[in-house]
Design a protein around this motif. Structure first.
Motif, mmCIF file in Angstrom:
data_model
loop_
_atom_site.group_PDB
_atom_site.id
_atom_site.type_symbol
_atom_site.label_atom_id
_atom_site.label_comp_id
_atom_site.label_asym_id
_atom_site.label_seq_id
_atom_site.Cartn_x
_atom_site.Cartn_y
_atom_site.Cartn_z
ATOM 1 N N ARG A 1 0.811 -1.235 0.000
ATOM 2 C CA ARG A 1 0.000 0.000 0.000
ATOM 3 C C ARG A 1 0.838 1.276 0.000
ATOM 4 N NH1 ARG A 1 -2.375 -4.269 2.225
ATOM 5 N NH2 ARG A 1 -4.647 -4.490 2.073
ATOM 6 N N THR A 2 2.121 1.169 0.391
ATOM 7 C CA THR A 2 2.927 2.395 0.556
ATOM 8 C C THR A 2 4.228 2.378 -0.245
ATOM 9 O OG1 THR A 2 4.117 1.396 2.389
ATOM 10 C CG2 THR A 2 2.132 2.657 2.951
ATOM 11 N N ASP A 3 4.637 1.175 -0.653
ATOM 12 C CA ASP A 3 5.945 0.988 -1.310
ATOM 13 C C ASP A 3 7.119 1.319 -0.386
ATOM 14 O OD1 ASP A 3 6.953 -0.192 -3.491
ATOM 15 O OD2 ASP A 3 6.566 1.430 -4.907
ATOM 16 N N LEU A 4 6.900 1.309 0.925
ATOM 17 C CA LEU A 4 8.008 1.543 1.850
ATOM 18 C C LEU A 4 8.992 0.374 1.785
ATOM 19 C CD1 LEU A 4 6.392 2.945 5.149
ATOM 20 C CD2 LEU A 4 7.495 4.195 3.287
ATOM 21 N N PRO A 5 10.297 0.643 1.892
ATOM 22 C CA PRO A 5 11.273 -0.453 1.876
ATOM 23 C C PRO A 5 11.134 -1.348 3.113
ATOM 24 C CG PRO A 5 12.324 1.646 2.390
ATOM 25 C CD PRO A 5 10.910 1.969 2.039
ATOM 26 N N GLN A 6 11.385 -2.631 2.884
ATOM 27 C CA GLN A 6 11.248 -3.601 3.976
ATOM 28 C C GLN A 6 12.567 -4.311 4.251
ATOM 29 O OE1 GLN A 6 7.988 -6.600 3.399
ATOM 30 N NE2 GLN A 6 8.050 -5.816 1.318
ATOM 31 N N ILE A 7 12.873 -4.423 5.541
ATOM 32 C CA ILE A 7 13.926 -5.337 5.978
ATOM 33 C C ILE A 7 13.208 -6.440 6.749
ATOM 34 C CG2 ILE A 7 16.005 -5.628 7.380
ATOM 35 C CD1 ILE A 7 16.520 -2.619 7.039
ATOM 36 N N VAL A 8 13.549 -7.686 6.464
ATOM 37 C CA VAL A 8 12.920 -8.796 7.182
ATOM 38 C C VAL A 8 14.003 -9.617 7.873
ATOM 39 C CG1 VAL A 8 11.497 -10.875 6.984
ATOM 40 C CG2 VAL A 8 10.984 -8.889 5.568
ATOM 41 N N VAL A 9 13.743 -9.922 9.129
ATOM 42 C CA VAL A 9 14.636 -10.792 9.898
ATOM 43 C C VAL A 9 13.799 -12.016 10.302
ATOM 44 C CG1 VAL A 9 16.148 -10.970 11.912
ATOM 45 C CG2 VAL A 9 15.870 -8.759 10.756
ATOM 46 N N PRO A 10 13.845 -13.089 9.510
ATOM 47 C CA PRO A 10 12.973 -14.228 9.772
ATOM 48 C C PRO A 10 13.433 -15.028 10.995
ATOM 49 C CG PRO A 10 13.851 -14.253 7.511
ATOM 50 C CD PRO A 10 14.658 -13.276 8.298
ATOM 51 N N LEU A 68 7.965 -7.925 -2.285
ATOM 52 C CA LEU A 68 9.222 -8.655 -2.058
ATOM 53 C C LEU A 68 10.161 -7.782 -1.212
ATOM 54 C CD1 LEU A 68 10.652 -11.340 -2.996
ATOM 55 C CD2 LEU A 68 11.788 -9.936 -4.709
ATOM 56 N N PRO A 69 10.615 -8.289 -0.060
ATOM 57 C CA PRO A 69 11.469 -7.453 0.799
ATOM 58 C C PRO A 69 12.778 -7.037 0.124
ATOM 59 C CG PRO A 69 10.617 -9.339 2.003
ATOM 60 C CD PRO A 69 10.268 -9.564 0.562
ATOM 61 N N GLU A 70 13.251 -5.847 0.457
ATOM 62 C CA GLU A 70 14.503 -5.345 -0.117
ATOM 63 C C GLU A 70 15.704 -6.080 0.471
ATOM 64 O OE1 GLU A 70 11.878 -3.614 0.178
ATOM 65 O OE2 GLU A 70 11.763 -2.389 -1.611
ATOM 66 N N THR A 71 15.710 -6.267 1.784
ATOM 67 C CA THR A 71 16.834 -6.943 2.444
ATOM 68 C C THR A 71 16.302 -7.995 3.425
ATOM 69 O OG1 THR A 71 18.229 -4.969 2.343
ATOM 70 C CG2 THR A 71 18.825 -6.622 3.982
ATOM 71 N N VAL A 72 16.930 -9.160 3.405
ATOM 72 C CA VAL A 72 16.590 -10.201 4.378
ATOM 73 C C VAL A 72 17.849 -10.540 5.162
ATOM 74 C CG1 VAL A 72 15.749 -12.556 4.706
ATOM 75 C CG2 VAL A 72 14.783 -11.127 2.886
ATOM 76 N N ILE A 73 17.736 -10.475 6.473
ATOM 77 C CA ILE A 73 18.872 -10.832 7.332
ATOM 78 C C ILE A 73 18.522 -12.138 8.037
ATOM 79 C CG2 ILE A 73 20.332 -10.138 9.271
ATOM 80 C CD1 ILE A 73 19.755 -7.231 8.578
ATOM 81 N N TYR A 74 19.253 -13.184 7.701
ATOM 82 C CA TYR A 74 19.045 -14.485 8.357
ATOM 83 C C TYR A 74 20.067 -14.619 9.478
ATOM 84 C CZ TYR A 74 16.106 -16.286 4.508
ATOM 85 O OH TYR A 74 15.098 -16.514 3.594
ATOM 86 N N ASP A 75 19.572 -14.606 10.695
ATOM 87 C CA ASP A 75 20.462 -14.742 11.855
ATOM 88 C C ASP A 75 19.976 -15.921 12.696
ATOM 89 O OD1 ASP A 75 21.916 -14.600 14.153
ATOM 90 O OD2 ASP A 75 21.669 -12.442 14.443
ATOM 91 N N ALA A 76 20.695 -17.023 12.606
ATOM 92 C CA ALA A 76 20.255 -18.238 13.308
ATOM 93 C C ALA A 76 20.236 -18.050 14.825
ATOM 94 C CB ALA A 76 21.160 -19.411 12.930
ATOM 95 N N GLU A 77 20.993 -17.072 15.319
ATOM 96 C CA GLU A 77 20.993 -16.836 16.776
ATOM 97 C C GLU A 77 19.571 -16.521 17.258
ATOM 98 O OE1 GLU A 77 23.879 -13.908 17.956
ATOM 99 O OE2 GLU A 77 23.631 -14.395 20.088
#
Ligand code: NAD
Length: 354
Positions: A107-116, A145-154
């Motif tokens: 709805r906004t086109d705001l950039p997304q960072i996702v930390v799954p 589709l998220p711009e950046t995905v940070i996968y941190d197993a911790e």
């Protein structure tokens, strides 16, 4: 090799134990000044801690994400975005939280960072499922589709074993169906087999020792690969069944996948022998469907829809819904066979090809 079409999806992925420490740099890289941190209520404290660490780079926290992305929650989140002057989102959590970030981006086109922090895989897809007045709609749009995905197993060390196991099998399901997708391609098939193998090795260890660092890293790595399959190629009977069952009987997402997958694979098996060989090889099993059923048992996942709260009387309704607007499937869908799949999934019997 037969002909194929391969479409790569743009994604920036940062992977590593402790990788979330690169968050501030990513926020700057995307030009975000004030990020809104998204979470579920259960993970609110973690989200607040992250916002505190980000200081003036955080606009605040919205911790009301719930499964199936209800539009009324999205509208409240949008009001929070406006009120706090946020110019980007940071979703820390599972598919429910990622879904909220995607709904805001649509709805906004705001950039997304996702930390799954689960293995659901939504962060790798341009797909958003939303619910309004009990009805679910699914859209495919690169805006989500998220711009950046940070996968941190911790961050996955705290995921309880009873969520980790089904969530990992949810990921495996994307790869299994990717292997027999109508639009499958050699790149995704490589990722699919590697993803299944990584998860099949890691999940039994996590069930016994949830703090095992190596297993957590491997599981998250596998989930990433499987998520790419979900984002890139079409899904079939299994995903249609889970979509239908989850929506109609309000069943939990990952747990439903863990129950249905062996049964759906048994149905598909005669029509997709190469995919079955690849799945069995990745699982280290002699049979794909039985291997998936055994894995579900090993990781402590429930193996019947009955245990998830579905009434037996729902089997016929679910069959009707699965056959209405069906997804493409390697083996044509016929009513008796699909009903048998749902019936066996309901009672939790070992899979056999109906
Ligand atoms: P979820 O996001 O609802 O998480 C399950 C539970 O685990 C929640 O209570 C959450 O707070 C908790 N949790 C998550 N990470 C945790 C951690 N590290 N420690 C402790 N608790 C933690 O469930 P899910 O299975 O990840 O996602 C399901 C949702 O995602 C569904 O709505 C589904 O439709 C959607 N989904 C969408 C896509 C897509 O491509 N659009 C793909 C997969 C799933």
């Amino acid at each position: 090799m037969s002909s194929f079409v391969y479409n790569g999806l743009p994604a920036r992925v940062i992977f590593g134990f402790g990788a979330v420490r690169q968050l501030e740099a990513e926020i700057d890289r995307l030009g975000i000044k004030r990020v809104l941190v998204l979470a579920t209520r259960r993970q609110k404290i973690n989200a607040e801690r992250t916002a505190d660490l980000l200081g003036s780079k955080a606009a605040g926290v919205f911790a009301d994400a719930v499964r199936h992305t209800p539009v009324d929650v999205t509208e409240r989140a949008l009001a929070t975005v406006t009120r706090l002057g946020a110019d980007g989102t940071l979703a820390i959590g599972g598919g429910s939280t990622t879904g909220l970030g995607k709904a805001i981006a649509l709805r906004t086109d705001l950039p997304q960072i996702v930390v799954p922090t689960t293995y659901a895989g939504s962060e790798m897809t341009p797909i958003l499922g939303e619910t309004k007045d009990g009805a679910k709609t699914t859209i495919r749009n690169l805006k989500v589709l998220p711009e950046t995905v940070i996968y941190d197993a911790e961050l996955t060390l705290s995921l309880p074993p009873d969520i980790s196991g089904p969530s990992g099998i949810n990921a495996i399901a994307h790869a299994v169906e990717g292997l027999y997708a109508q639009d499958r391609n050699p790149v995704m098939s490589l990722l699919a087999e590697s993803g299944i193998r990584a998860l099949a090795m890691a999940l039994p260890v996590i069930a016994r020792a949830p703090q095992d660092r190596e297993a957590r890293i491997n599981a998250l790595y596998g989930a990433w690969l499987c998520g790419m399959c979900l984002g890139s190629v079409g899904m079939a009977l299994h995903h249609k069944l889970c979509h239908t069952l989850g929506g109609s009987f309000d069943l939990p997402h990952a747990e439903t996948h863990a129950v249905v997958l062996p049964q759906a694979v048994a149905y598909v098996a005669p029509a997709a022998p190469e995919a079955m060989v690849a799945v069995a090889r990745a699982l280290g099993a002699s049979d794909a469907a039985q291997g998936l059923y055994d894995l579900a048992g090993t990781v402590g996942a429930k193996r019947s829809l009955r245990e998830l709260g579905m009434p037996e009387s729902g089997i016929d309704k679910a069959t009707d819904l699965a056959l209405a607007n069906p997804y493409w499937n390697p083996r044509p869908l016929e009513r008796a066979g699909v009903r048998a799949v749902i019936s066996r999934a309901w009672s939790g019997e070992p899979p056999i090809a109906p």
